[in-house]
Enzyme design. Structure first.
Site, PDB file in Angstrom:
ATOM      1  N   GLU A 194       0.840  -1.204   0.000  1.00 31.08           N
ATOM      2  CA  GLU A 194       0.000   0.000   0.000  1.00 31.08           C
ATOM      3  C   GLU A 194       0.870   1.247   0.000  1.00 31.08           C
ATOM      4  O   GLU A 194       1.657   1.462   0.926  1.00 31.08           O
ATOM      5  CB  GLU A 194      -0.916  -0.007   1.230  1.00 31.08           C
ATOM      6  CG  GLU A 194      -1.910   1.143   1.229  1.00 31.08           C
ATOM      7  CD  GLU A 194      -2.825   1.153   2.460  1.00 31.08           C
ATOM      8  OE1 GLU A 194      -3.095   0.077   3.026  1.00 31.08           O
ATOM      9  OE2 GLU A 194      -3.253   2.250   2.846  1.00 31.08           O
ATOM     10  N   LYS A 201      -6.644  -1.264  11.854  1.00 31.52           N
ATOM     11  CA  LYS A 201      -6.035  -1.624  10.561  1.00 31.52           C
ATOM     12  C   LYS A 201      -4.810  -0.745  10.316  1.00 31.52           C
ATOM     13  O   LYS A 201      -3.785  -1.202   9.813  1.00 31.52           O
ATOM     14  CB  LYS A 201      -7.084  -1.462   9.455  1.00 31.52           C
ATOM     15  CG  LYS A 201      -6.675  -2.012   8.108  1.00 31.52           C
ATOM     16  CD  LYS A 201      -5.982  -0.995   7.230  1.00 31.52           C
ATOM     17  CE  LYS A 201      -5.649  -1.590   5.873  1.00 31.52           C
ATOM     18  NZ  LYS A 201      -4.932  -0.659   5.003  1.00 31.52           N
ATOM     19  N   ASP A 249       4.796 -14.668  11.045  1.00 29.02           N
ATOM     20  CA  ASP A 249       3.443 -15.024  10.637  1.00 29.02           C
ATOM     21  C   ASP A 249       2.500 -13.868  10.995  1.00 29.02           C
ATOM     22  O   ASP A 249       2.003 -13.771  12.116  1.00 29.02           O
ATOM     23  CB  ASP A 249       3.045 -16.319  11.373  1.00 29.02           C
ATOM     24  CG  ASP A 249       1.660 -16.800  11.003  1.00 29.02           C
ATOM     25  OD1 ASP A 249       0.904 -16.042  10.383  1.00 29.02           O
ATOM     26  OD2 ASP A 249       1.333 -17.948  11.357  1.00 29.02           O
TER      27      ASP A 249
HETATM   28  C1  MEV Z   1      -5.275   3.070   5.591  1.00 28.69           C
HETATM   29  O1  MEV Z   1      -4.510   1.974   5.165  1.00 28.69           O
HETATM   30  C2  MEV Z   1      -5.285   3.161   7.089  1.00 28.69           C
HETATM   31  C3  MEV Z   1      -6.144   4.273   7.689  1.00 28.69           C
HETATM   32  O2  MEV Z   1      -7.481   4.144   7.193  1.00 28.69           O
HETATM   33  C4  MEV Z   1      -6.104   4.086   9.175  1.00 28.69           C
HETATM   34  C5  MEV Z   1      -7.048   4.974   9.942  1.00 28.69           C
HETATM   35  O3  MEV Z   1      -8.079   5.393   9.404  1.00 28.69           O
HETATM   36  O4  MEV Z   1      -6.744   5.213  11.135  1.00 28.69           O
HETATM   37  C6  MEV Z   1      -5.663   5.614   7.270  1.00 28.69           C
END
Ligand code: MEV
Length: 445
Positions: free
Chosen positions: A90, A286, A302
């Protein structure tokens, strides 16, 4: 033109075929079989012996799938500077980790500590005997189980780890006759999955012997049915804490339209939302795993195991929440991440994958504990960068800038066109349409 295979049929014995034949069969699914074969083979390592190593990591290998291997420099953890290898596809994840690490390196860096490093395994079994008898002989059983795995645990014991303890868990209220032996382990610098699973399978057969031979059990109580023996990826006591702290005034200038104190308060609200709202919490976490997974992959660990532990831990009080917590007191900003990270710096892929080995060397061949602290710090770095952008300028400006190259590659821009586009989009908003139009204009003139 070679005939194209229909997609909806079963391939029998695929794993037994030679790699060339696997490539051929898979390519027959494609419109252009020759091109497909060439594409797959173009990603093979030029050195056959290296390629063989990759082929043997997995099954049915037909090619290698490249993902960028980069570096997040200047991650200061407990006063030590690391230039951290990261593997992620990403755009903007590495930029986020890097800029956040630089920011905190000028404010004391990340602090981190290991809370504990305990791993867990379970033997699930069905038994219809009198529970009080089992409780009575449980210490004896523990001793018996330890003895049964003496050969398997010998090396781990010598390295300072091994079996920590056993616990009897009663699930009979939920599932008739269902019990579990929950075992805790210290696997020192290895992730320890194979070690734990080997011990557990040996415990399972020793458990059956124990029931069969112990005189406390009646004839009817001698039978035990093993359901399964497997490690748990939920490792709430394999926990690391990473944090950053500073005075509000050190946050002045994060965004020109806010004082440091205003930023801290807005940041706090954003994190609190992730504590109460599962939709936001999942995205918030995430962002943490953007960094955590990237280092885990780069070091041959892992990442699926780490993710599952992290998400289970995020829901430990029954509601899924943010893994981070912010505390504002007086003029102080404190931001911390508590996260279970079960990883290894020896064994598994760590020494087999040439780049995993390289990554560990780049980090100074850390112990598992040290790597846990680095990984947690990068996770916190990524999350801080995300929240900083979200509560100030938004993420799309930075994200689309990083995405510019993907768009340019997609529309097959030349090197000169790319250079001109990069210059142009320093001050213009990036979108697919805007980039396409810019390149079209260049080509027309
Ligand atoms: C994108 O990969 C991750 C974000 O969406 C995390 C967040 O919103 O805190 C930018």
């Amino acid at each position: 033109m070679p005939r194209r295979r229909k997609r909806d049929y079963l391939i029998r014995g695929f794993s037994k075929l030679l790699k060339e034949d696997k490539v051929q069969i898979v390519s027959e699914l494609m419109d252009n079989q020759v091109e497909a074969m060439e594409l797959l083979k173009s990603f093979w390592h030029t050195d056959n012996s290296q390629q063989k190593i990759f082929d043997e990591f997995s099954e049915n290998t037909i090619s290698n799938y490249y993902i960028p291997y980069g570096v997040a420099p200047n991650v200061v953890v407990n006063g030590r500077t690391y230039h951290v290898p990261v593997v992620v596809e990403e755009s903007s994840v590495v930029a986020a980790a890097s800029s956040s690490s630089k920011f905190w390196s000028e404010r004391g860096g990340f602090k981190a500590e290991i809370v504990d490093i305990e791993k867990i395994g379970q033997v699930h079994f069905l038994w219809s005997g009198e529970k009080a008898k089992l409780v009575k002989v449980f210490d004896e059983l523990k001793y018996y189980l330890r003895g049964a795995t003496k050969d398997t645990t010998k090396n781990m014991d010598q390295r300072g780890g091994g079996i920590i303890d056993f616990e009897l868990i009663d699930f009979t209220e939920e599932i008739e006759n269902s019990y579990q032996i929950k075992v805790t382990f210290d696997t020192v610098d290895s992730m320890g999955a194979n070690f734990i699973n080997s011990c557990l399978e040996e415990f399972a057969s020793a458990l059956q012997d124990f029931f069969k031979t112990h005189k406390i059990f009646s004839e009817d109580e001698k039978e035990v049915e093993i359901i399964m023996s497997i490690l748990s990826n939920y490792t709430p006591n394999c926990l690391v804490k990473a944090w950053v702290e500073c005075d509000f005034k050190d946050l002045d200038g994060v965004y020109k339209e806010m004082t440091g104190e205003q930023f801290a308060h807005k940041f706090e609200t954003a994190v609190k939302i992730a504590e109460i709202d599962v939709y936001r919490a999942a995205t918030h976490n995430k962002g943490i795993f953007n960094g955590v997974d990237a280092v885990a992959i780069a070091t041959g660990n892992d990442f699926r195991a780490i993710e599952s532990a992290g998400h289970a831990y995020a829901a430990r009080d029954g509601k899924y929440r943010s893994l981070t917590k912010v505390t504002l007191s007086g003029t102080k900003f404190l931001y911390e991440l508590n996260i279970p990270i079960a990883l290894g710096t020896v064994g598994g892929l760590t020494s087999l994958h040439p780049l995993a080995k390289h990554s560990l060397e780049m980090l100074g061949n850390p112990s598992a504990k040290e790597l846990m602290m680095i990984v947690a710090s990068v996770g916190l770095a990524n999350n801080f960068a995300a929240i900083r952008s979200l509560v100030t300028k938004g993420i799309q400006i930075g994200h689309m800038k990083m995405h510019l190259y993907n768009i340019l590659n997609h529309i097959e821009a030349t090197k000169d066109e790319k250079d001109m586009a990069v210059e142009h989009f320093v001050i213009h908003k990036v979108s697919y349409g805007a980039v396409q139009k810019f390149i079209e204009n260049l080509r027309e003139n």
